[in-house]
Design a protein around this motif. Structure first.
Motif, mmCIF file in Angstrom:
data_model
loop_
_atom_site.group_PDB
_atom_site.id
_atom_site.type_symbol
_atom_site.label_atom_id
_atom_site.label_comp_id
_atom_site.label_asym_id
_atom_site.label_seq_id
_atom_site.Cartn_x
_atom_site.Cartn_y
_atom_site.Cartn_z
ATOM 1 N N LYS A 192 29.952 -12.829 -54.174
ATOM 2 C CA LYS A 192 30.504 -11.541 -54.584
ATOM 3 C C LYS A 192 31.850 -11.276 -53.900
ATOM 4 N N ILE A 193 31.985 -11.710 -52.658
ATOM 5 C CA ILE A 193 33.284 -11.580 -51.982
ATOM 6 C C ILE A 193 34.322 -12.460 -52.678
ATOM 7 N N GLU A 194 33.923 -13.697 -53.016
ATOM 8 C CA GLU A 194 34.846 -14.597 -53.720
ATOM 9 C C GLU A 194 35.186 -14.053 -55.111
ATOM 10 N N ARG A 195 34.241 -13.394 -55.746
ATOM 11 C CA ARG A 195 34.506 -12.801 -57.061
ATOM 12 C C ARG A 195 35.563 -11.705 -56.958
ATOM 13 N N GLU A 196 35.483 -10.887 -55.894
ATOM 14 C CA GLU A 196 36.515 -9.862 -55.689
ATOM 15 C C GLU A 196 37.876 -10.516 -55.463
ATOM 16 N N THR A 197 37.854 -11.652 -54.775
ATOM 17 C CA THR A 197 39.098 -12.392 -54.544
ATOM 18 C C THR A 197 39.717 -12.825 -55.867
ATOM 19 N N ARG A 198 38.889 -13.349 -56.754
ATOM 20 C CA ARG A 198 39.393 -13.777 -58.064
ATOM 21 C C ARG A 198 39.903 -12.578 -58.870
ATOM 22 N N HIS A 199 39.198 -11.468 -58.810
ATOM 23 C CA HIS A 199 39.646 -10.269 -59.524
ATOM 24 C C HIS A 199 41.025 -9.834 -59.022
ATOM 25 N N ALA A 200 41.202 -9.859 -57.706
ATOM 26 C CA ALA A 200 42.487 -9.439 -57.143
ATOM 27 C C ALA A 200 43.609 -10.360 -57.604
ATOM 28 N N LEU A 201 43.351 -11.675 -57.578
ATOM 29 C CA LEU A 201 44.381 -12.629 -58.000
ATOM 30 C C LEU A 201 44.728 -12.477 -59.478
ATOM 31 N N ALA A 202 43.746 -11.982 -60.272
ATOM 32 C CA ALA A 202 43.976 -11.796 -61.707
ATOM 33 C C ALA A 202 44.502 -10.406 -62.036
ATOM 34 N N GLY A 203 44.707 -9.574 -61.003
ATOM 35 C CA GLY A 203 45.252 -8.243 -61.231
ATOM 36 C C GLY A 203 44.219 -7.214 -61.665
ATOM 37 N N ARG A 204 42.944 -7.539 -61.557
ATOM 38 C CA ARG A 204 41.890 -6.598 -61.910
ATOM 39 C C ARG A 204 41.471 -5.786 -60.683
ATOM 40 N N PRO A 205 40.795 -4.632 -60.879
ATOM 41 C CA PRO A 205 40.328 -3.833 -59.740
ATOM 42 C C PRO A 205 39.481 -4.673 -58.791
ATOM 43 N N ALA A 206 39.867 -4.656 -57.521
ATOM 44 C CA ALA A 206 39.164 -5.467 -56.523
ATOM 45 C C ALA A 206 39.087 -4.685 -55.215
ATOM 46 N N ARG A 207 37.875 -4.405 -54.786
ATOM 47 C CA ARG A 207 37.695 -3.683 -53.528
ATOM 48 C C ARG A 207 36.280 -3.927 -53.021
ATOM 49 N N ILE A 208 36.132 -3.924 -51.713
ATOM 50 C CA ILE A 208 34.829 -4.068 -51.068
ATOM 51 C C ILE A 208 34.680 -2.933 -50.069
ATOM 52 N N ILE A 209 33.540 -2.254 -50.126
ATOM 53 C CA ILE A 209 33.184 -1.268 -49.105
ATOM 54 C C ILE A 209 31.781 -1.622 -48.625
ATOM 55 N N ALA A 210 31.603 -1.702 -47.337
ATOM 56 C CA ALA A 210 30.281 -2.004 -46.784
ATOM 57 C C ALA A 210 30.006 -1.099 -45.599
ATOM 58 N N LYS A 211 28.798 -0.601 -45.552
ATOM 59 C CA LYS A 211 28.324 0.176 -44.397
ATOM 60 C C LYS A 211 27.168 -0.609 -43.792
ATOM 61 N N ILE A 212 27.360 -1.108 -42.585
ATOM 62 C CA ILE A 212 26.384 -1.968 -41.926
ATOM 63 C C ILE A 212 26.352 -1.628 -40.443
ATOM 64 N N ALA B 240 49.081 -21.485 -46.053
ATOM 65 C CA ALA B 240 47.945 -20.584 -45.869
ATOM 66 C C ALA B 240 47.470 -20.648 -44.421
ATOM 67 N N PRO B 241 47.119 -19.503 -43.830
ATOM 68 C CA PRO B 241 46.667 -19.515 -42.428
ATOM 69 C C PRO B 241 45.314 -20.204 -42.293
ATOM 70 N N ASP B 242 45.098 -20.763 -41.121
ATOM 71 C CA ASP B 242 43.799 -21.357 -40.810
ATOM 72 C C ASP B 242 42.856 -20.215 -40.423
ATOM 73 N N LEU B 243 41.939 -19.866 -41.306
ATOM 74 C CA LEU B 243 41.093 -18.690 -41.099
ATOM 75 C C LEU B 243 39.885 -18.976 -40.210
ATOM 76 N N GLU C 256 35.265 -15.041 -42.535
ATOM 77 C CA GLU C 256 36.320 -15.875 -43.119
ATOM 78 C C GLU C 256 36.526 -15.550 -44.593
ATOM 79 N N ALA C 257 35.431 -15.307 -45.320
ATOM 80 C CA ALA C 257 35.546 -14.950 -46.732
ATOM 81 C C ALA C 257 36.253 -13.616 -46.908
ATOM 82 N N LEU C 258 35.990 -12.680 -46.017
ATOM 83 C CA LEU C 258 36.674 -11.384 -46.070
ATOM 84 C C LEU C 258 38.164 -11.551 -45.783
ATOM 85 N N TYR C 259 38.500 -12.438 -44.838
ATOM 86 C CA TYR C 259 39.912 -12.727 -44.573
ATOM 87 C C TYR C 259 40.586 -13.287 -45.830
ATOM 88 N N ARG C 260 39.916 -14.213 -46.498
ATOM 89 C CA ARG C 260 40.496 -14.794 -47.713
ATOM 90 C C ARG C 260 40.701 -13.721 -48.778
#
Length: 691
Positions: free
Chosen positions: A524-544, A4-7, A554-558
């Motif tokens: 919530k970012i980590e939750r999306e990560t778990r969803h992706a690893l489990a094959g469930r819909p996983a996406r993040i959109i942010a307007k900031i 795993a890369p050093d993030l 770093e969490a977004l990289y993960r």
């Protein structure tokens, strides 16, 4: 097995100051765009220059302090402050050169073609010169105090960002002394742009810069001398106020004292005329204790941002954007409609500037006059002069209602205005709170407590932007009016905490900085990560507006490495590098710069097929998530949540006309429609929502 890369490695992070500086190149691109109305192009040029002023006043000033006090600790990008300052210098020089080139080569000729001329001294007609000389003698010379420099007349105090002229004189004074350098400070009471009367012009509108008059008529300020040269200069100073809040008894009083000296704080930049001789530049550098890398030579007036004055002076609608008429939300559009009845039936979403800020004013106006309203609580960060909201709060207090207002005195560059605002409110009987020591109150909240049928009901307004009637027509923001009991109770608890200095509170619906927002965002970012690893819909959109908090990056990289698709719409500085192989291949970053300043903050999470959408006052910055009081609120009404998704997220991801894509190297490229149908997110919203 692939390691795993050093993030956390510095190579994965862009520098926050350099990223902030890049935003001004995107603003300047609007000034270059021939599709933008001409006076709007001038306005964008001025915005880029005033933004650069603030960048030096704050960001460069802080970096210089770090260097002065030996704090060489690098940020997540690994660059020490000295290296950052060197890179800022290189990029800022490019920006300044581009600004002046655009002004002289494109905008001035285009304005002249429309009959709007900025007259160079060698182009004045005899009639114009005669009028300008009279104007100088009657309107300018009487308020000037030229100062010759010698041991008895030391270098005067020079006000931050003020216009000044260094004059080299030849001849003997009354005491037989030869060779002089004098300084002329232009008082702020003088207009920086002078419009000539029509009778001395040649049709159209003629303007001259005050700096040009001071240069040309310098000999009239020093009779008996020969003027060998006159050179304009302007110094930018550190504008960060430093108050040791734990050690003061009255924050308002302490800030008032600090404000007196801000105009004369430590210099950080010196702008001088392009033709200024080295001897004069050296003299100015020595006085301001600056070095060569702090000097910026200007191929034009050092106060070019003052050109903005013509925007309001000229009645030329053909050279401006079409007039915007914000609409009132349908639920409040009927004459005499009760705001509280409408909110009680259903939450109301406000999308500014397309929908009217008058809805918020009307809510507070009705609250101030309604005998059933018992209490009003509001946060004020920026409100502007003569705000109708303040008048409503004053009326409510005088009507005997319990009114509490949290005024953030430390709103940068609005400190003085907010002190005056706090005094006015207190004089009317409003209970004014200055927030919490050490934490700026940046949350945008309004709460009304109303008696209905023997019970009390709370009504809340939460927003991504300030309660500022002027910027509500210039910035995009989202607001929610709701009577949801859990949200309103949370808002009440936050106000209790702000005014009563209570312990950490447990909220049911709101996320709050500096307590739960950062933690929940990471979860919530980590939750999306778990969803992706489990094959469930996983996406993040942010307007900031900005992203620089290292642990969030770093969490977004993960999440990207785990398969989460991530789209970030970041108006300004972004320290995340998108598109890095094996790290951020699934992350896309875009910035939209258009007619309105993008200011709304929206977070959306796919959540395995059960999406969550939040609006917030907070960007994903270290200060917002960890050192400010911010509020993040969910949009619980499914139809309104879909509307926010469509208007503020999907709409902006489809923009191929005013959007810029960030690459892994930190540079932005404008997205072109190509063979696709051109789509501007802001134009689409104007067509859909505005009147």
């Amino acid at each position: 097995m692939t390691q795993a890369p050093d993030l956390s490695t510095p190579e994965l992070y862009l520098n926050r100051e350099l990223a902030a500086l890049e935003f001004n190149f995107r603003v300047l691109a609007q000034a270059r765009d021939p599709a933008v109305p001409l006076l709007e192009r001038v306005r964008y040029l001025c915005i880029s220059t005033t933004n650069l002023d603030e960048f030096f006043e704050v960001r460069v000033a802080i970096l210089k302090q770090h260097v002065t006090f030996g704090d060489a600790r690098p940020g997540p990008d690994g660059l020490p402050p000295t290296e950052v300052l060197a890179r800022i210098r290189e990029r800022a020089l490019e920006l300044v050169q581009a600004q002046y080139a655009l002004w002289s080569r494109e905008l001035q000729p285009a304005l002249a073609a429309e009959g709007i001329r900025f007259l160079a001294r060698d182009k004045w007609t005899v009639k114009q010169k005669r009028w300008l000389q009279g104007y100088f003698q009657n309107e300018i010379l009487p308020v000037l105090s030229p100062l010759g420099l010698d041991p008895a007349h030391p270098f005067p105090r020079i006000l931050n960002k003020s216009l000044n002229i260094a004059v080299v004189l030849e001849g003997r004074d009354a005491f037989g002394r030869e060779g002089h350098i004098a300084l002329v400070r232009a008082p702020r009471s003088l207009p920086r742009i002078i419009r000539l009367p029509a009778e001395v012009g040649e049709g159209g509108c003629d303007f001259v810069f005050l700096s040009g008059l001071l240069n040309h008529f310098a000999d009239e300020m020093f009779p008996g001398f020969r003027v060998k040269g006159a050179y304009q200069f302007r110094v930018t100073r550190n504008s960060e106020l430093v108050v040791e809040e734990e050690e003061v008894e009255n924050l308002a009083s302490a800030l008032s004292e600090e404000l007196v000296g801000r105009g004369y704080a430590r210099p950080v930049r010196l702008e001088i005329a392009e033709n200024c001789p080295k001897a004069i530049a050296d003299m100015l550098m020595a006085n301001f204790e600056l070095e060569e890398q702090d000097i910026y030579r200007c191929a034009g007036p050092v106060n070019i941002n003052r050109v903005i004055a013509i925007y309001d002076q000229l009645d030329r609608p053909d050279l401006k954007y079409p007039k915007l008429t914000p609409r009132m939300p349908p639920a409040l559009a009927a004459e005499g409609a009760s705001v509280f009845d409408a909110i009680a039936q259903r939450d109301i979403l406000l999308h500014h500037p397309y929908e009217s800020f008058g809805a918020v004013v009307e809510m507070l106006r009705q609250a101030s006059q309604d005998p059933n309203v018992l209490a009003i609580k509001q946060t004020l960060y920026r409100v502007g002069q003569d705000s109708p909201l303040v008048g409503c709060l004053v009326d409510a207090a005088r009507a005997g209602k319990d009114v509490t207002v949290v005024v953030e005195l430390r709103a940068r560059f609005d400190e003085e205005a907010n002190i005056k605002l706090a005094n006015r409110l207190q004089e009317a009987g409003v209970q004014v709170v200055y927030g919490v020591v050490g934490y700026k109150t940046h949350a945008k909240m309004l709460l009304v407590v109303r008696r209905e049928g023997g019970a009390l009901r709370r009504y809340a307004h939460l927003s991504t932007g300030n309660y500022h009637q002027i910027t509500s027509r210039q910035y995009t923001d989202l607001g929610l009016m709701t009577a949801n009991a859990e949200i309103a109770e949370d808002v009440h608890k936050v106000f209790q905490q702000l005014s009563g200095l209570g312990p950490v509170i447990r909220l049911k619906r709101l996320l709050q900085s500096p307590f739960t927002l950062h933690r929940e965002l990471m979860a919530k970012i980590e939750r999306e990560t778990r969803h992706a690893l489990a094959g469930r819909p996983a996406r993040i959109i942010a307007k900031i507006n900005a992203l620089n908090e290292a642990s969030v990056v770093e969490a977004l990289y993960r999440a990207s490495c785990a398969g989460v698709e991530i789209d970030l719409i970041v108006r300004g500085a972004c320290t995340l590098r998108p598109g890095l192989a094996g790290v951020s291949e699934r992350i896309r970053v875009r910035s939209v710069v258009g007619r309105f300043l993008e200011h709304s903050r929206v977070y959306w999470f796919a959540n395995g097929g059960e999406p969550e959408l939040y609006c917030a006052s907070a960007d994903w910055m270290e200060r917002n998530l960890l050192r400010r009081i911010e509020v993040c609120f969910p949009i619980l009404d499914a139809e309104l949540a879909q509307r926010v998704y469509d208007e503020a997220l999907a709409n902006y991801l489809a923009d191929n006309s005013q959007a810029w894509a960030l690459d892994a190297g930190g540079r932005y490229t404008r997205i072109e429609p190509g063979e696709a149908m051109p789509h501007s997110a802001q134009q689409a919203l104007l067509a859909k929502l505005a009147g």
